[in-house]
Design an enzyme around this catalytic site. Structure first.
Site, PDB file in Angstrom:
ATOM      1  N   SER A  13      13.680   8.593   3.642  1.00 17.24           N
ATOM      2  CA  SER A  13      14.285   9.342   4.447  1.00 17.24           C
ATOM      3  C   SER A  13      13.499  10.335   5.222  1.00 17.24           C
ATOM      4  CB  SER A  13      15.456  10.095   3.680  1.00 17.24           C
ATOM      5  OG  SER A  13      16.160  11.128   4.519  1.00 17.24           O
ATOM      6  N   LYS A  64      28.126   7.595   2.736  1.00 13.17           N
ATOM      7  CA  LYS A  64      28.647   8.513   3.823  1.00 13.17           C
ATOM      8  C   LYS A  64      30.488   8.499   3.878  1.00 13.17           C
ATOM      9  CE  LYS A  64      25.351   8.630   7.048  1.00 13.17           C
ATOM     10  NZ  LYS A  64      24.855   8.437   8.627  1.00 13.17           N
ATOM     11  N   ASP A 100      26.469  13.489  13.147  1.00 17.46           N
ATOM     12  CA  ASP A 100      25.766  12.327  14.025  1.00 17.46           C
ATOM     13  C   ASP A 100      26.486  12.222  15.575  1.00 17.46           C
ATOM     14  OD1 ASP A 100      24.160  11.221  12.090  1.00 17.46           O
ATOM     15  OD2 ASP A 100      25.657   9.766  11.353  1.00 17.46           O
ATOM     16  N   GLY A 125      28.348  -2.206  19.100  1.00 11.72           N
ATOM     17  CA  GLY A 125      28.455  -1.974  17.814  1.00 11.72           C
ATOM     18  C   GLY A 125      29.747  -1.360  17.376  1.00 11.72           C
ATOM     19  N   GLY A 128      29.293   2.392  11.239  1.00 11.91           N
ATOM     20  CA  GLY A 128      29.531   3.921  10.960  1.00 11.91           C
ATOM     21  C   GLY A 128      28.971   4.678  11.950  1.00 11.91           C
ATOM     22  N   THR A 151      32.001  -8.379  15.724  1.00 10.28           N
ATOM     23  CA  THR A 151      33.290  -8.747  14.673  1.00 10.28           C
ATOM     24  C   THR A 151      34.495  -8.133  15.634  1.00 10.28           C
ATOM     25  OG1 THR A 151      32.059  -8.676  12.717  1.00 10.28           O
ATOM     26  CG2 THR A 151      34.337  -8.752  12.719  1.00 10.28           C
ATOM     27  N   TYR A 222      15.102   4.370  16.025  1.00  6.99           N
ATOM     28  CA  TYR A 222      13.803   5.059  16.463  1.00  6.99           C
ATOM     29  C   TYR A 222      12.676   4.470  15.836  1.00  6.99           C
ATOM     30  CZ  TYR A 222      15.556   7.373  12.027  1.00  6.99           C
ATOM     31  OH  TYR A 222      15.785   7.414  10.795  1.00  6.99           O
TER      32      TYR A 222
HETATM   33  P1  NAP Z   1      26.424  -0.448  10.108  1.00  6.27           P
HETATM   34  O1  NAP Z   1      27.586   0.541   9.848  1.00  6.27           O
HETATM   35  O2  NAP Z   1      25.679  -1.472   9.169  1.00  6.27           O
HETATM   36  O3  NAP Z   1      26.930  -1.107  11.412  1.00  6.27           O
HETATM   37  C1  NAP Z   1      25.817  -2.052  11.991  1.00  6.27           C
HETATM   38  C2  NAP Z   1      26.525  -2.523  13.322  1.00  6.27           C
HETATM   39  O4  NAP Z   1      25.508  -3.603  13.977  1.00  6.27           O
HETATM   40  C3  NAP Z   1      27.833  -3.533  13.250  1.00  6.27           C
HETATM   41  O5  NAP Z   1      28.516  -3.243  14.363  1.00  6.27           O
HETATM   42  C4  NAP Z   1      27.427  -4.959  13.384  1.00  6.27           C
HETATM   43  O6  NAP Z   1      28.202  -5.652  13.605  1.00  6.27           O
HETATM   44  C5  NAP Z   1      26.144  -4.975  14.371  1.00  6.27           C
HETATM   45  N1  NAP Z   1      25.215  -5.913  13.896  1.00  6.27           N
HETATM   46  C6  NAP Z   1      24.379  -6.130  12.906  1.00  6.27           C
HETATM   47  N2  NAP Z   1      23.898  -7.259  13.146  1.00  6.27           N
HETATM   48  C7  NAP Z   1      24.237  -7.819  14.402  1.00  6.27           C
HETATM   49  C8  NAP Z   1      23.945  -9.171  14.988  1.00  6.27           C
HETATM   50  N3  NAP Z   1      23.020  -9.754  14.407  1.00  6.27           N
HETATM   51  N4  NAP Z   1      24.582  -9.331  16.216  1.00  6.27           N
HETATM   52  C9  NAP Z   1      25.389  -8.353  16.665  1.00  6.27           C
HETATM   53  N5  NAP Z   1      25.725  -7.329  16.045  1.00  6.27           N
HETATM   54  C10 NAP Z   1      25.191  -7.208  14.909  1.00  6.27           C
HETATM   55  O7  NAP Z   1      25.295   0.451  10.489  1.00  6.27           O
HETATM   56  P2  NAP Z   1      25.099   1.959  11.131  1.00  6.27           P
HETATM   57  O8  NAP Z   1      25.135   2.948  10.101  1.00  6.27           O
HETATM   58  O9  NAP Z   1      26.149   2.279  12.311  1.00  6.27           O
HETATM   59  O10 NAP Z   1      23.776   1.854  11.939  1.00  6.27           O
HETATM   60  C11 NAP Z   1      23.644   1.415  13.225  1.00  6.27           C
HETATM   61  C12 NAP Z   1      22.140   1.702  13.693  1.00  6.27           C
HETATM   62  O11 NAP Z   1      22.156   3.126  14.125  1.00  6.27           O
HETATM   63  C13 NAP Z   1      20.955   1.336  12.850  1.00  6.27           C
HETATM   64  O12 NAP Z   1      19.953   0.960  13.439  1.00  6.27           O
HETATM   65  C14 NAP Z   1      20.667   2.815  12.256  1.00  6.27           C
HETATM   66  O13 NAP Z   1      19.427   2.944  11.752  1.00  6.27           O
HETATM   67  C15 NAP Z   1      21.068   3.453  13.622  1.00  6.27           C
HETATM   68  N6  NAP Z   1      21.499   5.012  13.365  1.00  6.27           N
HETATM   69  C16 NAP Z   1      20.489   6.089  14.135  1.00  6.27           C
HETATM   70  C17 NAP Z   1      20.800   7.293  13.614  1.00  6.27           C
HETATM   71  C18 NAP Z   1      19.983   8.390  14.346  1.00  6.27           C
HETATM   72  O14 NAP Z   1      20.358   9.631  14.103  1.00  6.27           O
HETATM   73  N7  NAP Z   1      19.050   7.865  15.333  1.00  6.27           N
HETATM   74  C19 NAP Z   1      21.861   7.709  12.984  1.00  6.27           C
HETATM   75  C20 NAP Z   1      22.528   6.481  12.372  1.00  6.27           C
HETATM   76  C21 NAP Z   1      22.379   5.328  12.631  1.00  6.27           C
HETATM   77  P3  NAP Z   1      29.548  -6.372  12.832  1.00  6.27           P
HETATM   78  O15 NAP Z   1      30.508  -5.433  12.835  1.00  6.27           O
HETATM   79  O16 NAP Z   1      29.688  -7.681  13.452  1.00  6.27           O
HETATM   80  O17 NAP Z   1      29.005  -6.586  11.837  1.00  6.27           O
END
Ligand code: NAP
Length: 279
Positions: A13, A64, A100, A125, A128, A151, A222
């Site tokens: 982190s 979370k 966030d 997406g 979360g 999905t 990032y």
């Molecule tokens: P999460 O809850 O696991 O959600 C992942 C999302 O990606 C879901 O909508 C999933 O779709 C989709 N996905 C995964 N693999 C896929 C594929 N092969 N094809 C199509 N869709 C796919 O993850 P999260 O916590 O929301 O995080 C998502 C991203 O945001 C990560 O890359 C994370 O590093 C980034 N993030 C950045 C910050 C920041 O401060 N910059 C903060 C939070 C998160 P399904 O629903 O179909 O599985």
């Protein structure tokens, strides 16, 4: 006063670097450390933290959502999202927040010059991060947000969180994406596609061609600093932003909660960004 970030894994982190830099810039000698807490260990952690002078912590995977029923109070926007990333001890009670979405909206304004008010957005997406960003966008005045997800049930569940019908579920196939981006000024990627260490990648990028020339593309990822999505958008002349400013701004807002006072956000963001560039 002690601050922590908890999760599993958590040692990667960047929060200790971000918060350490901001606390130093404020001249505060407050430790901020990463602490491994496994799924199922949250009740023990909360009791331990309270006894050991921890007055606030950030939460990352997998806590979370699991924290929600264990806290004494939840900020309404975190309640709507169903997830917290910031928890503070206030008068002996644990109170949860989610920074966030607001961090993303601030990043959009500062990094891309986009005010969500009146905008139509295509958001990819429904996990979360997507929930936090979609709700923050409509709260900031976005007119419509098309939530495109692999999905469909998850897209529908996310969109049901907004009672005003501003979140609209959509499919993730290239034709649908192109139809939605043609109507949007902003594309936000909240999927893992393109993230270092994740196997997935977009199959193709023709949906970028449908965006208007003055559109922006914001990728929450990032690492790498420029995903293939952002590189493809840049080559098409679109303005782009990666997830680093969101990461920094959610930390600034978290620190305001920890200290329970407003801060000079720009100065804090600059201190945190400078520290990130040094690692
Ligand atoms: P999460 O809850 O696991 O959600 C992942 C999302 O990606 C879901 O909508 C999933 O779709 C989709 N996905 C995964 N693999 C896929 C594929 N092969 N094809 C199509 N869709 C796919 O993850 P999260 O916590 O929301 O995080 C998502 C991203 O945001 C990560 O890359 C994370 O590093 C980034 N993030 C950045 C910050 C920041 O401060 N910059 C903060 C939070 C998160 P399904 O629903 O179909 O599985």
């Amino acid at each position: 006063m002690k601050l922590q970030v908890i999760g599993d894994p958590v040692l990667h982190s960047k929060s200790p670097v971000l918060h350490g830099a901001m606390l130093a810039a404020l001249g505060l000698d407050v430790p901020y450390t990463a602490h491994v807490v496994r799924r199922g260990e949250l009740p023990d952690y909360l009791a331990w933290a309270q006894k050991n002078g921890v007055t606030g912590f950030n939460a990352t995977m997998p806590h979370k959502e699991d924290l929600i029923p264990l806290l004494d109070g939840i900020d309404p926007s975190a309640q709507a999202i169903g997830a917290v990333n910031t928890v503070c001890l206030r008068d002996g009670k644990w109170v949860g927040f989610n920074t966030d979405g607001a961090g993303a909206v601030t990043a959009l304004g500062e990094g891309l010059g986009f005010d969500p008010a009146g905008l139509t957005v295509t958001l990819l997406g429904a996990g979360g991060a997507a929930k936090a960003v979609a709700l923050a966008l409509v709260e900031a005045g976005a007119e419509r947000v098309f939530v495109c997800n692999r999905t469909p049930e998850r897209a529908a569940a996310l969109c049901a969180l907004d009672g005003l019908g501003r979140l609209i579920p959509a499919a993730f196939d290239p034709d649908t994406l192109a139809r939605r981006t043609a109507q949007s000024r902003l594309l936000v990627n909240c999927t893992n596609l393109g993230m270092a260490g994740c196997p997935g990648q977009f199959e193709e990028f023709s949906f970028l061609d449908a965006l208007p020339p003055d559109a922006g593309v914001f990728d929450l990822i990032y690492h790498p600093a420029e995903t293939e999505l952002l590189a493809q958008a840049r080559r098409r002349g679109l303005s782009t932003l990666n997830g680093l400013p969101m990461l920094v701004n959610q930390a600034v807002l978290a620190l305001e909660h920890f200290l329970n006072r407003p801060l000079n956000r720009r100065a804090m963001a600059e201190a945190a960004t400078a520290a990130l560039h040094q690692i």
